[in-house]
Design an enzyme around this catalytic site. Structure first.
Site, PDB file in Angstrom:
ATOM      1  N   GLU A  34       0.860  -1.192   0.000  1.00 25.41           N
ATOM      2  CA  GLU A  34       0.000   0.000   0.000  1.00 25.41           C
ATOM      3  C   GLU A  34       0.892   1.237   0.000  1.00 25.41           C
ATOM      4  O   GLU A  34       1.836   1.326   0.778  1.00 25.41           O
ATOM      5  CB  GLU A  34      -0.916  -0.037   1.236  1.00 25.41           C
ATOM      6  CG  GLU A  34      -1.591   1.267   1.606  1.00 25.41           C
ATOM      7  CD  GLU A  34      -2.466   1.882   0.510  1.00 25.41           C
ATOM      8  OE1 GLU A  34      -3.220   1.160  -0.158  1.00 25.41           O
ATOM      9  OE2 GLU A  34      -2.363   3.114   0.320  1.00 25.41           O
ATOM     10  N   GLN A  35       0.539   2.199  -0.861  1.00 26.30           N
ATOM     11  CA  GLN A  35       1.393   3.382  -0.985  1.00 26.30           C
ATOM     12  C   GLN A  35       1.363   4.278   0.257  1.00 26.30           C
ATOM     13  O   GLN A  35       2.355   4.925   0.578  1.00 26.30           O
ATOM     14  CB  GLN A  35       1.001   4.183  -2.220  1.00 26.30           C
ATOM     15  CG  GLN A  35      -0.391   4.792  -2.158  1.00 26.30           C
ATOM     16  CD  GLN A  35      -0.768   5.537  -3.431  1.00 26.30           C
ATOM     17  OE1 GLN A  35       0.019   5.629  -4.366  1.00 26.30           O
ATOM     18  NE2 GLN A  35      -1.962   6.074  -3.474  1.00 26.30           N
ATOM     19  N   ARG A 107     -16.148   4.237   6.134  1.00 26.73           N
ATOM     20  CA  ARG A 107     -15.086   3.587   5.367  1.00 26.73           C
ATOM     21  C   ARG A 107     -13.854   3.288   6.233  1.00 26.73           C
ATOM     22  O   ARG A 107     -13.254   2.223   6.109  1.00 26.73           O
ATOM     23  CB  ARG A 107     -14.716   4.488   4.177  1.00 26.73           C
ATOM     24  CG  ARG A 107     -14.122   3.742   3.026  1.00 26.73           C
ATOM     25  CD  ARG A 107     -13.955   4.640   1.828  1.00 26.73           C
ATOM     26  NE  ARG A 107     -12.980   4.024   0.962  1.00 26.73           N
ATOM     27  CZ  ARG A 107     -11.689   4.135   1.132  1.00 26.73           C
ATOM     28  NH1 ARG A 107     -11.211   4.878   2.102  1.00 26.73           N
ATOM     29  NH2 ARG A 107     -10.860   3.511   0.323  1.00 26.73           N
ATOM     30  N   TYR A 213     -27.678   8.685   5.234  1.00 24.86           N
ATOM     31  CA  TYR A 213     -27.821   7.428   5.980  1.00 24.86           C
ATOM     32  C   TYR A 213     -26.893   7.435   7.195  1.00 24.86           C
ATOM     33  O   TYR A 213     -25.859   8.117   7.196  1.00 24.86           O
ATOM     34  CB  TYR A 213     -27.595   6.192   5.092  1.00 24.86           C
ATOM     35  CG  TYR A 213     -26.270   6.079   4.364  1.00 24.86           C
ATOM     36  CD1 TYR A 213     -25.106   5.705   5.012  1.00 24.86           C
ATOM     37  CD2 TYR A 213     -26.204   6.302   2.988  1.00 24.86           C
ATOM     38  CE1 TYR A 213     -23.907   5.557   4.322  1.00 24.86           C
ATOM     39  CE2 TYR A 213     -25.010   6.163   2.284  1.00 24.86           C
ATOM     40  CZ  TYR A 213     -23.868   5.788   2.959  1.00 24.86           C
ATOM     41  OH  TYR A 213     -22.690   5.658   2.266  1.00 24.86           O
ATOM     42  N   ASP A 291     -11.815  -0.922  -8.208  1.00 22.57           N
ATOM     43  CA  ASP A 291     -11.866   0.281  -9.041  1.00 22.57           C
ATOM     44  C   ASP A 291     -10.795   0.277 -10.134  1.00 22.57           C
ATOM     45  O   ASP A 291     -10.938   0.974 -11.140  1.00 22.57           O
ATOM     46  CB  ASP A 291     -11.702   1.534  -8.172  1.00 22.57           C
ATOM     47  CG  ASP A 291     -12.987   1.879  -7.423  1.00 22.57           C
ATOM     48  OD1 ASP A 291     -13.960   1.107  -7.528  1.00 22.57           O
ATOM     49  OD2 ASP A 291     -13.009   2.917  -6.737  1.00 22.57           O
TER      50      ASP A 291
END
Ligand code: FAD
Length: 397
Positions: A34-35, A107, A213, A291
């Protein structure tokens, strides 16, 4: 894990971390690059609909998901003035799935859940991949920090600006939907009516839609406000936005819409883009997911869900895979996933168009949405694990 295939995953977002869990469960030797130097809290709410939630349950994350998530029953539709949109059959609150529960999550909470479920040392932070080299037996990844690593299989889970996509000879251009979204979070305690907001609520007005939400166990209310734009807004999750400009866009709308905007301390601008389906995702030892493979506009809340489906599919197809079968298995993965995600990309575009449409008759919108949801079996009730197992059996492996 001596003797098992080594899989290197580039990107430690929702897709990459879920793939790491699924592949480990299948006995593979997995490492994630992971960067980011540290795991930071970025982003707001994200939906894990039943098609993804049922897969997370299979990898043992059900309890944790329930702890951090707000259950999604259906979605309440309202006009910009707050009138409930009803169809002749009753309120337009289409449920998503009959047999599995979906959740809205923050998230950052969800990423943390995935990260902590992996053994220490699986995720290597501070590793920005800058290139790859392939030969017949391995793939070598190189990183901006000067290091490099060899793997039998590489999975590009590196998001919309994927380096791995470029490295396997693909080029995809962002296509604007002509909208941008303001995003934000409001502490529930600032909103007198927050306790009543259990399910997502979507206000539909001409050219605009406004979604609320709860996330973080109801402590925060997540807002996404879509507005038209003819400028090239940044394809960013975190570009600062102007609360006053947002307020102007929704002047005269229903009270909860105005209350939320008035309670915001900050908002972020998000340019809404997708990309046309790619002609292929895989080469002999390298593939794409999430993505990096199929970015979509967010109107169905399927960005995270589709990356989870990809991850579980890879877990099933690569379990027990012999080195000689890698190319076949990656091809099978692409065949299974490319068709489904292309269909969802198109559906997400169509949903956005309907939300924003200038129909005078909200009933017509509700009718169309209810019809879609009723047909939505193919979307929410899909079982990616079963589909992968069936495909593997059919292929004779
Ligand atoms: P991503 O979530 O984009 O993860 C890709 C990961 O790869 C990132 O961690 C990135 O740092 C890393 N990476 C990129 N390039 C490299 C490289 N060269 N080397 C190593 N690592 C690399 N969707 C919504 O629907 N609503 C939201 O509010 C929302 N907020 C988001 C906020 C952020 C900050 C991000 C990154 C994404 C957000 N999304 C949101 C998108 C959603 O998370 C994704 O659609 C979905 O989870 C699929 O994710 P992914 O893992 O494929 O890609």
């Amino acid at each position: 894990m001596q003797g098992s295939l080594r899989v290197a995953i580039v990107g430690g977002g929702i897709g990459g971390l879920t793939a790491a869990l699924a592949l480990r469960a299948g006995g593979l030797d997995v490492i994630v690059f992971e960067q980011a130097e540290i795991l930071r809290e970025i982003g707001a709410g994200v939906s894990i609909h039943p098609n993804a939630a049922r897969l997370l349950k299979r990898i043992g994350l059900d309890d944790q998901l329930r702890k951090i998530g707000s259950p999604i029953g259906g979605i309440t539709l309202r006009t910009s003035q707050g009138d409930a949109i009803t169809t002749p059959e009753g309120p337009a609150t289409p449920a998503f799935s009959r047999d599995s529960q979906g959740y809205n999550v923050h998230r950052a909470d969800f990423l943390n859940l995935l990260f902590t479920a992996l053994p220490e040392g699986t995720v290597n932070l501070g590793h920005r991949c800058i290139g790859l080299k392939k030969d017949d037996n391995k793939v070598r990844l190189s990183f901006a920090n000067g290091s490099s690593v060899d793997a039998d299989i590489v999975i590009g889970a590196d998001g919309i600006h994927s380096v791995i996509q470029r490295e396997i000879g693909l080029e995809s251009r962002p296509a604007s939907e002509g909208t941008m979204a303001y995003r934000g979070l409001v502490p529930a305690e600032r909103l007198a009516w927050a306790d009543e907001l259990k399910d997502p609520a979507l206000w539909l007005g001409s050219g605009r839609s406004f979604l609320l939400y709860p996330v973080a166990g109801g402590r925060l209310i997540n807002m996404v406000a879509f507005v038209p734009t003819d400028t090239d807004s940044e394809e960013s999750w975190s570009a600062p936005g102007d609360v006053k400009a947002l307020a102007t866009e929704y002047e005269g709308w229903d009270k909860p819409v105005v209350d939320v905007i008035n309670s915001l301390e900050e908002t972020f601008r998000w340019g809404i883009y997708d990309r046309a389906p790619l002609p292929y995702w895989s080469t002999a030892r390298v593939t794409l997911m999430g993505d990096a493979a199929h970015p979509m506009v967010p109107h169905l809340g399927q960005g995270a869900g589709q990356s989870i489906e990809d991850a579980i599919t890879l877990g099933v197809l690569l379990e027990g895979c012999a080195a000689a079968d890698i190319a076949d298995r990656l091809r099978l993965y692409e065949t299974l996933r490319l068709a489904r995600t292309s269909r969802i990309q198109a559906f997400a575009r169509a949903a956005g168009k309907l939300y924003r449409s200038e129909h005078d008759d909200p009933l017509e919108k509700a009718g169309q949405l209810s019809e879609w949801m009723a047909q939505g079996k193919w979307l929410f009730e899909h079982d990616a694990e079963k589909a992968a197992r069936d495909a593997l059996a059919m292929s004779g492996h």
